[in-house]
Design an enzyme around this catalytic site. Structure first.
Site, PDB file in Angstrom:
ATOM      1  N   LYS A   1       0.871  -1.176   0.000  1.00 48.79           N
ATOM      2  CA  LYS A   1       0.000   0.000   0.000  1.00 48.79           C
ATOM      3  C   LYS A   1       0.914   1.235   0.000  1.00 48.79           C
ATOM      4  O   LYS A   1       1.535   1.574   1.000  1.00 48.79           O
ATOM      5  CB  LYS A   1      -0.894  -0.016   1.251  1.00 48.79           C
TER       6      LYS A   1
ATOM      7  N   GLU B 161      10.292   1.883  10.080  1.00 53.24           N
ATOM      8  CA  GLU B 161      11.326   2.845   9.674  1.00 53.24           C
ATOM      9  C   GLU B 161      10.673   4.211   9.762  1.00 53.24           C
ATOM     10  O   GLU B 161       9.833   4.549   8.917  1.00 53.24           O
ATOM     11  CB  GLU B 161      11.787   2.562   8.237  1.00 53.24           C
TER      12      GLU B 161
ATOM     13  N   CYS C 119      14.241  11.154   5.412  1.00 53.82           N
ATOM     14  CA  CYS C 119      14.296  10.874   6.850  1.00 53.82           C
ATOM     15  C   CYS C 119      15.723  11.013   7.379  1.00 53.82           C
ATOM     16  O   CYS C 119      15.923  11.176   8.575  1.00 53.82           O
ATOM     17  CB  CYS C 119      13.784   9.465   7.104  1.00 53.82           C
TER      18      CYS C 119
ATOM     19  N   GLU D 244      11.094  17.581  12.937  1.00 49.09           N
ATOM     20  CA  GLU D 244      11.551  17.206  11.597  1.00 49.09           C
ATOM     21  C   GLU D 244      11.156  18.313  10.605  1.00 49.09           C
ATOM     22  O   GLU D 244       9.997  18.724  10.573  1.00 49.09           O
ATOM     23  CB  GLU D 244      10.875  15.882  11.205  1.00 49.09           C
TER      24      GLU D 244
END
Ligand code: NAP
Length: 484
Positions: free
Chosen positions: A179, A254, A288, A388
């Site tokens: 997905k 992750e 990331c 982030e």
């Protein structure tokens, strides 16, 4: 260039067939460079997910019985096909999520490398024999595939995050449903086409597009799914931990990162600035493992900032499909607003703009462009030092001592990637041992390769992808005691 998939007729790939959503509903994917619709994609839901899971369950019976050598042949076909269709795959990524085309071609190579690596590594799924306590017993351990796997992937590496999971799953003997993120479903559909072209048996891999709620509900509530592998934000990762508890599904995660990038006083400043650009502005700062906090020793901060700013001003910003463009748009409006909020917060708290600092206008006004930006005089109270960023903004933070910078670098709930530049070998070892991150680049800002384990500690995740470790999560140990 688009012949790999028909943009006017995109379908999901389930059990070897191309299907629309049962509801016939679709949703639009928007090109972040232009604001225009790229294509409409099926909005699949629970039923389609269940079909894919049932098909994967059927296919598992024969796929898991193939020899590793036979499975490797299929994986190597996927590897070859990805290279064959490299330009088309790169074009799709560029259109749907704004990755600069030339960089997107690099992602295709990187994504394909996981099939090559796991094709080879699947042949080394070794067991063990254990010395017995009795002369009449023989003890051994074998490793077997966990079963049906569901992979949920993010938009920022639409192909590589998928192949890193699917390559390992298939090599281990598992079957999988994928997905993709709603922003980058076309890459996954194109991948489904490659699966078909590779002659991979029906049901071994299915691709479902649509909104995450109903699809993930089916994934987590269906007992056939034995493992879920997720790459995405820490926020969603935590939610999935609670969802997985009910059936104790194996889960690998992750998640997000907040990488420190440290420039010591003994660093090669030119190399450090080049490395910082590669780490920070790749994928428009939406990775990331992006440098999120650039710590520079007081004694070299002026010189380093000058070199960095000069290089940043040379970066070419523009429509991601232009092969000469180095920095594309942000993926969506929320991403752009988040960057603006972080910059405003930093300026309100005393930071200075060394270059950039606003949206790009002119002919790029319709897109979600933000200038490659460098901020000076950044302090730890500013949002950008702990949230982030996911955008092309490099905050420069001064430090005075090794101890101080290690403490600041580790002062985050994230533990994915970290970088530092030094010419002092003793310091290199000391700092490498002290930093609390799963991945580290020393005088290297792009360390990720298929043959090395990728993953984070703390709230950056659980498990590793790539490397020989990347197979572990797809295998169970079985201990066998044989009386003779
Ligand atoms: P995201 O919002 O967490 O979405 C990731 C995937 O999860 C998408 O497929 C998304 O589908 C799905 N999802 C969203 N909400 C869900 C829910 N409640 N239940 C089940 N699935 C759900 O992350 P993203 O914005 O796509 O990606 C950016 C994040 O990924 C960043 O935090 C980045 O650091 C992280 N990342 C980590 C790595 C790594 O290897 N550690 C690599 C790349 C990215 P929809 O799009 O349909 O909502």
């Amino acid at each position: 260039m688009r012949e790999i998939v028909d943009f006017d007729n995109l379908k999901m790939y389930i059990n070897g067939e191309w299907v629309t959503a049962q509801s016939e509903k679709t949703y639009s994917v928007i090109n972040p460079s232009t604001g225009k619709v790229v294509a409409n994609v099926p909005n699949g839901g629970r039923n389609e997910t269940k079909q894919a899971i049932d098909a994967a369950d059927q296919a598992f019976k024969s796929w898991s019985k193939l020899t590793a050598v036979e499975r490797a042949k299929y994986l190597m076909r996927l590897y070859a096909l990805m290279h064959q269709y490299k330009d088309q795959l790169a074009e799709i990524m560029s259109l749907e999520m704004g990755k600069p085309f030339t960089e997107a071609k690099g992602e295709v190579d990187f994504a394909a490398s996981y099939f090559e690596w796991f094709a080879e590594e699947g042949r080394r799924i070794y067991g063990e024999t254990i010395p017995s306590n009795s002369p009449n017993k023989r003890l051994m351990v074998i490793r077997q595939p966990v079963g049906v796997v569901a992979a949920i992937t993010p938009w920022n590496f639409p192909l590589a995050m998928m192949t890193r999971k699917v390559g390992a799953a298939l090599a281990a003997g598992c079957t999988a449903i994928v997905k993709p993120a709603s922003q980058s479903p076309i890459s996954a559909i194109a991948f489904g086409r490659l699966v078909e072209l590779a002659g991979i048996p029906n049901g071994v891999i299915s691709v479902i597009t649509g909104s995450s709620g109903p699809i993930s509900d089916e994934i987590f509530e269906n007992p056939i799914v034995k493992k879920v592998t997720f790459t995405g934000s820490t926020e969603v990762g935590k939610l999935l931990v609670t969802k997985s508890a009910h059936q104790l599904k194996k889960l690998s995660l992750e998640l997000g990162g907040h990488a420190p990038f440290i420039v010591f006083e003994d660093a090669d400043l030119e190399a450090a600035a080049t490395g910082a650009i590669a780490s920070k502005y790749r994928n428009t700062g939406q990775t990331c493992v992006c440098a999120n906090r650039i710590y520079v020793h007081q004694s070299v901060i002026e010189e380093f900032s000058e070199i960095l700013v000069k290089k940043v001003k040379e970066l070419k910003v523009g429509n991601s499909i232009d092969p000469t463009v180095q920095v594309g748009p942000l993926v969506n409006r929320e991403g752009l607003l988040k960057v603006e909020e972080q910059v405003k917060d930093a300026l309100d708290k005393g930071a200075r703009i060394l270059c950039g600092g606003k949206r790009v206008g002119g002919e790029l006004t319709e897109g979600l462009f933000y200038e490659p930006t460098v901020l000076g005089d950044v302090t730890p109270t500013m949002l950008i030092t702990y949230q982030e960023t996911f955008g092309p903004v490099a905050p420069i933070i001064p430090f005075e001592s090794e101890e101080e910078v290690i403490q600041q670098a580790n002062g985050t709930e994230y533990g994915l990637a970290s970088y530092f530049y030094t010419q002092n070998i003793s310091r290199a070892v000391r700092v490498a041992e002290a930093l609390e991150f799963g991945i580290m680049g020393i005088n290297d800002s792009i360390p990720t390769v298929a043959q090395a384990p990728f993953g984070g500690i703390k709230e950056s995740g659980q498990g590793r992808e790539g490397g020989h470790q990347g197979l572990d999560d797809y295998l169970e140990y079985k201990f066998i005691s044989l009386g003779i």
